[in-house]
Design an enzyme around this catalytic site. Structure first.
Site, PDB file in Angstrom:
ATOM      1  N   PRO A   1      13.166 -34.309  27.649  1.00 34.15           N
ATOM      2  CA  PRO A   1      14.225 -34.035  28.620  1.00 34.15           C
ATOM      3  C   PRO A   1      14.185 -35.096  29.717  1.00 34.15           C
ATOM      4  O   PRO A   1      13.100 -35.517  30.134  1.00 34.15           O
ATOM      5  CB  PRO A   1      13.883 -32.645  29.149  1.00 34.15           C
ATOM      6  CG  PRO A   1      12.445 -32.434  28.835  1.00 34.15           C
ATOM      7  CD  PRO A   1      12.146 -33.265  27.625  1.00 34.15           C
ATOM      8  N   HIS A   2      15.349 -35.555  30.141  1.00 30.88           N
ATOM      9  CA  HIS A   2      15.393 -36.633  31.120  1.00 30.88           C
ATOM     10  C   HIS A   2      16.691 -36.577  31.918  1.00 30.88           C
ATOM     11  O   HIS A   2      17.684 -36.026  31.448  1.00 30.88           O
ATOM     12  CB  HIS A   2      15.249 -38.000  30.441  1.00 30.88           C
ATOM     13  CG  HIS A   2      16.261 -38.255  29.369  1.00 30.88           C
ATOM     14  ND1 HIS A   2      16.123 -37.761  28.091  1.00 30.88           N
ATOM     15  CD2 HIS A   2      17.434 -38.924  29.393  1.00 30.88           C
ATOM     16  CE1 HIS A   2      17.158 -38.142  27.368  1.00 30.88           C
ATOM     17  NE2 HIS A   2      17.975 -38.832  28.127  1.00 30.88           N
ATOM     18  N   ALA A   3      16.639 -37.156  33.113  1.00 32.15           N
ATOM     19  CA  ALA A   3      17.828 -37.191  33.969  1.00 32.15           C
ATOM     20  C   ALA A   3      17.662 -38.235  35.052  1.00 32.15           C
ATOM     21  O   ALA A   3      16.548 -38.588  35.436  1.00 32.15           O
ATOM     22  CB  ALA A   3      18.057 -35.822  34.613  1.00 32.15           C
TER      23      ALA A   3
END
Length: 158
Positions: free
Chosen positions: A73-75
């Site tokens: 998960p990344h942002a």
């Protein structure tokens, strides 16, 4: 041209405090919060809710389950002060919706400042390239301490 992450940068990018060898929650959303809280605890997140919303928005766009038992998960968000990575591993795995339908056992979270598009891509691609190697995945799965995890990543990413 692809660049690699310098070994010295790994201590800053994924300090031992961002590495958990405890069992994370088994549900994806709870697991994302668990990883986020590793980064929050180091004081790098200025607004947890904003960071969490950015992560969940990214999850809605497309899966962050990359296959081979890996979830990333990344942002990009203005709620983080510097590029940061967290790591945890799950014995039974967490369903991140990977194309191969395998649950993610190696869990990484990448958070970068809103203006860090280049950093974001560099970290994501370097990590993805390193995790293609079975020996790297095996070493992360069997690491006994957070320092061991950091050592595997230093060797694999640099």
């Amino acid at each position: 041209m692809t660049t690699t992450i310098e070994q010295d940068d790994i201590d800053d990018l994924i300090p031992e405090s961002h590495i958990s060898l405890d069992e994370p929650p088994s549900e994806k959303d709870d697991c994302i919060e668990y990883l986020l809280d590793l980064i929050v605890s180091s004081g790098r997140v200025t607004d947890r809710d904003t960071a969490l919303k950015a992560l969940f928005a990214r999850e809605r766009e497309t899966t962050t389950g990359v296959g081979m038992g890996i979830g990333i998960p990344h942002a990009k968000t203005g709620a983080v002060t510097c590029p940061s990575v967290a790591f945890a591993r799950s014995t039974d795995g967490v369903d991140f919706g990977a194309m191969d339908d395998e649950p993610a056992q190696l869990l990484f979270m990448i958070l970068v400042p809103e203006t860090g598009a280049e950093d974001h891509l560099e970290i994501l691609s370097s990590l993805s390239r390193a995790l293609m190697h079975e020996e790297v995945r095996n070493s992360l799965s069997t690491a006994k301490t957070s320092a061991d995890v950091q050592g595997v990543l230093k060797e694999a990413l640099a």
